[in-house]
Write a protein that holds these residues in place. Sequence first.
Motif, PDB file in Angstrom:
ATOM      1  N   VAL A 176      16.893   4.493  -3.020  1.00 22.64           N
ATOM      2  CA  VAL A 176      16.030   3.656  -3.095  1.00 22.64           C
ATOM      3  C   VAL A 176      14.590   4.295  -3.216  1.00 22.64           C
ATOM      4  O   VAL A 176      14.382   5.362  -2.579  1.00 22.64           O
ATOM      5  CB  VAL A 176      15.636   2.592  -1.833  1.00 22.64           C
ATOM      6  N   PRO A 177      13.494   3.663  -3.864  1.00 27.17           N
ATOM      7  CA  PRO A 177      12.186   4.172  -3.969  1.00 27.17           C
ATOM      8  C   PRO A 177      11.626   4.027  -2.596  1.00 27.17           C
ATOM      9  O   PRO A 177      11.644   2.911  -2.123  1.00 27.17           O
ATOM     10  CB  PRO A 177      11.338   3.332  -5.001  1.00 27.17           C
ATOM     11  N   GLN A 178      10.732   5.015  -2.034  1.00 27.39           N
ATOM     12  CA  GLN A 178      10.041   5.018  -0.942  1.00 27.39           C
ATOM     13  C   GLN A 178       8.684   5.755  -0.972  1.00 27.39           C
ATOM     14  O   GLN A 178       8.850   6.459  -1.846  1.00 27.39           O
ATOM     15  CB  GLN A 178      10.820   5.352   0.372  1.00 27.39           C
ATOM     16  N   LEU A 179       7.839   5.278  -0.102  1.00 28.86           N
ATOM     17  CA  LEU A 179       6.516   6.183  -0.010  1.00 28.86           C
ATOM     18  C   LEU A 179       6.821   7.079   0.611  1.00 28.86           C
ATOM     19  O   LEU A 179       7.440   7.238   1.872  1.00 28.86           O
ATOM     20  CB  LEU A 179       5.464   5.302   0.469  1.00 28.86           C
ATOM     21  N   TYR A 180       6.312   8.575   0.187  1.00 32.98           N
ATOM     22  CA  TYR A 180       6.618   9.796   1.013  1.00 32.98           C
ATOM     23  C   TYR A 180       5.115  10.449   1.079  1.00 32.98           C
ATOM     24  O   TYR A 180       4.426  10.706   0.293  1.00 32.98           O
ATOM     25  CB  TYR A 180       7.579  10.679   0.121  1.00 32.98           C
ATOM     26  N   CYS A 181       4.838  11.050   2.308  1.00 34.01           N
ATOM     27  CA  CYS A 181       3.575  11.443   2.627  1.00 34.01           C
ATOM     28  C   CYS A 181       3.741  13.247   2.704  1.00 34.01           C
ATOM     29  O   CYS A 181       4.587  13.588   3.577  1.00 34.01           O
ATOM     30  CB  CYS A 181       2.904  11.178   4.020  1.00 34.01           C
ATOM     31  N   GLU A 182       3.270  13.547   1.717  1.00 34.96           N
ATOM     32  CA  GLU A 182       3.308  15.180   1.200  1.00 34.96           C
ATOM     33  C   GLU A 182       2.674  15.803   2.409  1.00 34.96           C
ATOM     34  O   GLU A 182       2.923  17.076   2.735  1.00 34.96           O
ATOM     35  CB  GLU A 182       2.873  15.551  -0.017  1.00 34.96           C
ATOM     36  N   GLN A 183       1.663  15.409   3.352  1.00 38.06           N
ATOM     37  CA  GLN A 183       1.145  16.160   4.078  1.00 38.06           C
ATOM     38  C   GLN A 183       1.672  15.795   5.471  1.00 38.06           C
ATOM     39  O   GLN A 183       1.883  16.832   6.245  1.00 38.06           O
ATOM     40  CB  GLN A 183      -0.445  15.319   4.512  1.00 38.06           C
ATOM     41  N   CYS A 184       2.443  14.640   6.032  1.00 39.04           N
ATOM     42  CA  CYS A 184       3.178  14.575   6.962  1.00 39.04           C
ATOM     43  C   CYS A 184       4.647  15.191   6.822  1.00 39.04           C
ATOM     44  O   CYS A 184       5.350  15.295   7.761  1.00 39.04           O
ATOM     45  CB  CYS A 184       3.393  13.263   7.320  1.00 39.04           C
ATOM     46  N   CYS A 185       5.028  15.328   5.517  1.00 37.56           N
ATOM     47  CA  CYS A 185       6.345  15.742   5.116  1.00 37.56           C
ATOM     48  C   CYS A 185       7.455  14.746   5.630  1.00 37.56           C
ATOM     49  O   CYS A 185       8.272  15.134   6.429  1.00 37.56           O
ATOM     50  CB  CYS A 185       6.634  17.089   5.815  1.00 37.56           C
ATOM     51  N   ARG A 186       7.162  13.438   5.390  1.00 37.81           N
ATOM     52  CA  ARG A 186       8.292  12.389   5.968  1.00 37.81           C
ATOM     53  C   ARG A 186       8.087  11.099   5.195  1.00 37.81           C
ATOM     54  O   ARG A 186       6.832  10.826   4.564  1.00 37.81           O
ATOM     55  CB  ARG A 186       7.763  12.017   7.340  1.00 37.81           C
ATOM     56  N   TYR A 187       9.054  10.525   4.980  1.00 32.75           N
ATOM     57  CA  TYR A 187       9.162   9.045   4.377  1.00 32.75           C
ATOM     58  C   TYR A 187       8.458   8.067   5.365  1.00 32.75           C
ATOM     59  O   TYR A 187       8.515   8.185   6.630  1.00 32.75           O
ATOM     60  CB  TYR A 187      10.534   8.799   4.008  1.00 32.75           C
ATOM     61  N   LEU A 188       7.763   7.344   4.736  1.00 31.61           N
ATOM     62  CA  LEU A 188       6.904   6.203   5.384  1.00 31.61           C
ATOM     63  C   LEU A 188       7.518   4.818   5.764  1.00 31.61           C
ATOM     64  O   LEU A 188       7.666   4.206   4.764  1.00 31.61           O
ATOM     65  CB  LEU A 188       5.578   6.174   5.053  1.00 31.61           C
ATOM     66  N   ALA A 189       7.828   4.605   6.827  1.00 33.73           N
ATOM     67  CA  ALA A 189       8.347   3.130   6.909  1.00 33.73           C
ATOM     68  C   ALA A 189       7.157   2.229   6.665  1.00 33.73           C
ATOM     69  O   ALA A 189       5.981   2.655   6.948  1.00 33.73           O
ATOM     70  CB  ALA A 189       8.940   2.965   8.325  1.00 33.73           C
ATOM     71  N   ASP A 190       7.601   0.916   6.692  1.00 36.63           N
ATOM     72  CA  ASP A 190       6.512   0.085   6.293  1.00 36.63           C
ATOM     73  C   ASP A 190       5.269  -0.065   7.353  1.00 36.63           C
ATOM     74  O   ASP A 190       4.118  -0.111   7.025  1.00 36.63           O
ATOM     75  CB  ASP A 190       7.005  -1.522   6.561  1.00 36.63           C
ATOM     76  N   ARG A 191       5.298   0.167   8.764  1.00 32.57           N
ATOM     77  CA  ARG A 191       4.282   0.407   9.434  1.00 32.57           C
ATOM     78  C   ARG A 191       3.624   1.384   9.607  1.00 32.57           C
ATOM     79  O   ARG A 191       2.510   1.579  10.146  1.00 32.57           O
ATOM     80  CB  ARG A 191       4.823  -0.125  10.922  1.00 32.57           C
ATOM     81  N   PHE A 192       3.913   2.521   8.789  1.00 33.35           N
ATOM     82  CA  PHE A 192       3.218   3.691   8.709  1.00 33.35           C
ATOM     83  C   PHE A 192       2.272   3.537   7.365  1.00 33.35           C
ATOM     84  O   PHE A 192       1.755   4.683   6.988  1.00 33.35           O
ATOM     85  CB  PHE A 192       4.184   4.855   8.620  1.00 33.35           C
ATOM     86  N   VAL A 193       2.422   2.518   6.707  1.00 38.53           N
ATOM     87  CA  VAL A 193       1.524   2.400   5.393  1.00 38.53           C
ATOM     88  C   VAL A 193       0.569   1.372   5.502  1.00 38.53           C
ATOM     89  O   VAL A 193       1.098  -0.029   5.876  1.00 38.53           O
ATOM     90  CB  VAL A 193       2.558   2.161   4.068  1.00 38.53           C
ATOM     91  N   GLU A 194      -0.701   1.402   5.007  1.00 38.98           N
ATOM     92  CA  GLU A 194      -1.471   0.555   4.805  1.00 38.98           C
ATOM     93  C   GLU A 194      -2.264   0.571   3.126  1.00 38.98           C
ATOM     94  O   GLU A 194      -1.787   1.721   2.622  1.00 38.98           O
ATOM     95  CB  GLU A 194      -2.554   0.556   5.507  1.00 38.98           C
ATOM     96  N   GLY A 195      -2.729  -0.384   2.648  1.00 36.51           N
ATOM     97  CA  GLY A 195      -3.149  -0.422   1.467  1.00 36.51           C
ATOM     98  C   GLY A 195      -3.606  -1.763   0.915  1.00 36.51           C
ATOM     99  O   GLY A 195      -4.100  -2.745   1.908  1.00 36.51           O
ATOM    100  N   THR A 196      -3.976  -2.024  -0.210  1.00 38.76           N
ATOM    101  CA  THR A 196      -4.552  -3.175  -0.664  1.00 38.76           C
ATOM    102  C   THR A 196      -3.422  -3.990  -1.275  1.00 38.76           C
ATOM    103  O   THR A 196      -2.686  -3.689  -2.138  1.00 38.76           O
ATOM    104  CB  THR A 196      -5.488  -2.838  -1.911  1.00 38.76           C
TER     105      THR A 196
END
Length: 813
Positions: A342-362
């Motif tokens: 599945v496609p997911q958001l990944y933070c290259e700084q944290c080196c982790r996939y981000l679950a929904d509550r770790f992401v904010e945006g427009t």
Amino acid sequence: MTEKLGTHITLTRNLAAPAANTTAAAGLLKILLAAQATGTVVQWAEVDAGAPKSKQPYWVTLCDTQTRLYDANAVVRYLYKVGNLALGDRLAVEQALEWEEKTLSVLPAGDLSAILAAGEAQANVLSAHAPATAVSAVLFGALYYALSNTKTALVSKYPALQKWYAQQLASAAVETALPAFTANVVKVLVREEPSLGNRRVNADIAFEFDPSKTVLPEAGAKNVLITSALPYVNNVPHLGNVIGSTLSADVFARYSRVRGNNTLFICGTDEYGTATETKALEDGVTCQELCDKYHQVHKEVYEWFDLSFNHFGRTSTQKHSEIVRGIFGQCVDNGYVLEKEVPQLYCEQCCRYLADRFVEGTCPKCAYDDARGDQCDKCGTMLDAVELIDPRCKLDNNRPVVRTSKHQYIDLERLQPQCKAFAEKSSEEGKWTANSLAITNNWFKEGLEPRCITRDLKWGVPVPLPGYENKVFYVWFDACIGYPSITANYTSDWELWWKNPDNVALYQFMGKDNVPFHTIVFPSTQIATGDNWTQLHHMSACEYLNYESGKFSKSRGVGVFGNNAQDTGVPPDVWRYFLLSNRPESADSVFTWGDFVARNNNELLANVGNFCNRVIKFLDANTKYAGVLPTADPARIATGADTSDRRLIDDVNVLLARYIERMDGVHIKAGLRTVMEISARGNLYLQESKLDNTLFNENRVQCDTVVAVATNLIYLLSALFHPFMPATSANISRQLNAPERTVTDTFELDLLPGHVIGNADYLFTRIDEKKIDEWRAKYGGKQEETPSQPKPKSKFKKSQSQSQSNDKPEVAN
């Protein structure tokens, strides 16, 4: 004995006759005996309208001077003075009066043992005075109540006093004076202290709950397993959380026990998932430290609300991980688990996939620039994190990238036929609430799809598969498994409860948002294992409890949370009563301070408190029954009798049957309403019977019956109220000096004649209405204006192949 004077005194009755155990009554007897000793005639008179006001129950008018004497000892001194008593005898009388005033009068009137011991200490004085002497008259008047109302076994401990008392009773002066004395005082019975020894109770109805005893299913018994939704550990529970699951479940557990069912009530904190990691990061603590803190917070709140869990556990245990992995392995072996990328958001700084509550945006719908990865708080749209415009990592504010990640899915689509068959059968037999049935059927109608059961997180049950070393199970896969795992931490024989469908009925309580996970996801998981699980029998789902004109909000200080309820000083039972009488069973309900205070003052105090206190005080009075239960007239309570007593019994039996039917069906609010109707019927019975001093004095048979029946109704109410207000129930039992009891099918007189009750006390106290504004201001918070938020369309039912959103639904209850 002096020569008779042929004089007289007038004894005027002023107020109500004095009680036999008072100083005024002792003085009256001394006057009558002194009159006998001096040959004085006593003339009785009633007070006339023009007489001076006096707080004394009587006074004496001297015939020669028309002088009024209000003090009994002054009258005695006068009679012996005009009676030409020898100087030595007059001195002896003075000594006796002084002993009475300085020794006896300072002793508690109810402490008969101390009074008798003081009398025994005067053995030399007593033996020196034969019957009918002046001193004997003084001493007899002072000691008569204690001697005549003490059991022979106790009096025999004072032999000199006992011998003297027998001599006095045989004297002509006493035989003449006592009838006049008895006719002009109010009889007072000696109040026997309540004890196990003077209980007279039907032993078959006694009930005791021992939480230290391990409860296992019993052959031939009705075995009831009860769970309430596991509360999440990232905050303090508010009133909506309490009524939505834990309190409602506690009521049914207590009811089940007092009906004689073999009952196990399990709950605990749900500790894994994204919300825990997020909160731990915010607070700067480890996930375990956060869970330890809030587990204790929840435990203390529920203890204060008097919830009767057999065991309150948690999901962050080794046993839980073992059972979760075991169930997952069975689902894999039976072919009900799929793997997808599945496609997911990944933070290259944290080196982790981000679950929904770790992401904010427009938000892509309304352009709100602070939307979460699972939902926009402005327009209410449910989102996938990859849909956000300009997403940012909540941990470091960097822009994540889209990558693919492998995850495990439980194949709900393949399990739908079996799960649907289970739901149709269970909902009909167990009579699920309408909202839970509607939610479940809606999922089936739209069709089940494979559901992701793993997450890219650190805090959770590790997934036992190669390549999944940095993944854990989705919290809503493992949370429901928490019920059997918490039971396993309670007893190693947990499977006797959870894999015993023919002998165990499972009842589950929660807010409506949690329904699909208990009626679809968890039952499907059970089916996928191939084991013979105990499955859901009855589902009880609440709607939402709102606060005043808005919602509970810890961050804005709006609403009453568990610790706030304690701070008000209002007892837990009052909170329980309000929440349960206002339980949001079929529609949302609202907590308001005005309603809260009104229900305490106008319902608990005016109905229940009035009925119980009026009867128990009447029975407790030492001028009436002194706490000893009288015998009901068999003719007045016989089946078919045309009496108010029999009509009460018949009416209560109708209401009792209704109560049992409603509670068996888990109609908790209706059950409580029925108990209040029974209490109100008791109040009506007292009004119809006119229970008062007149009834006691003029129709003792009916009065005895009313007291016996009403007291037994109070005893029945103690059991009926037990599920709702356990401390009040225990208080009633304590006042009745009776064991806590079961709920029987019919109303019987289970407190038997001769039973000695305890002492009367108030069950409730009035709440000052001024507190309404005070509490409203204190817990109103700062009501911020927020955009109108339409209810989001749930995406839980759809495939989660596009994201890992909705780790934990936002539930009000």
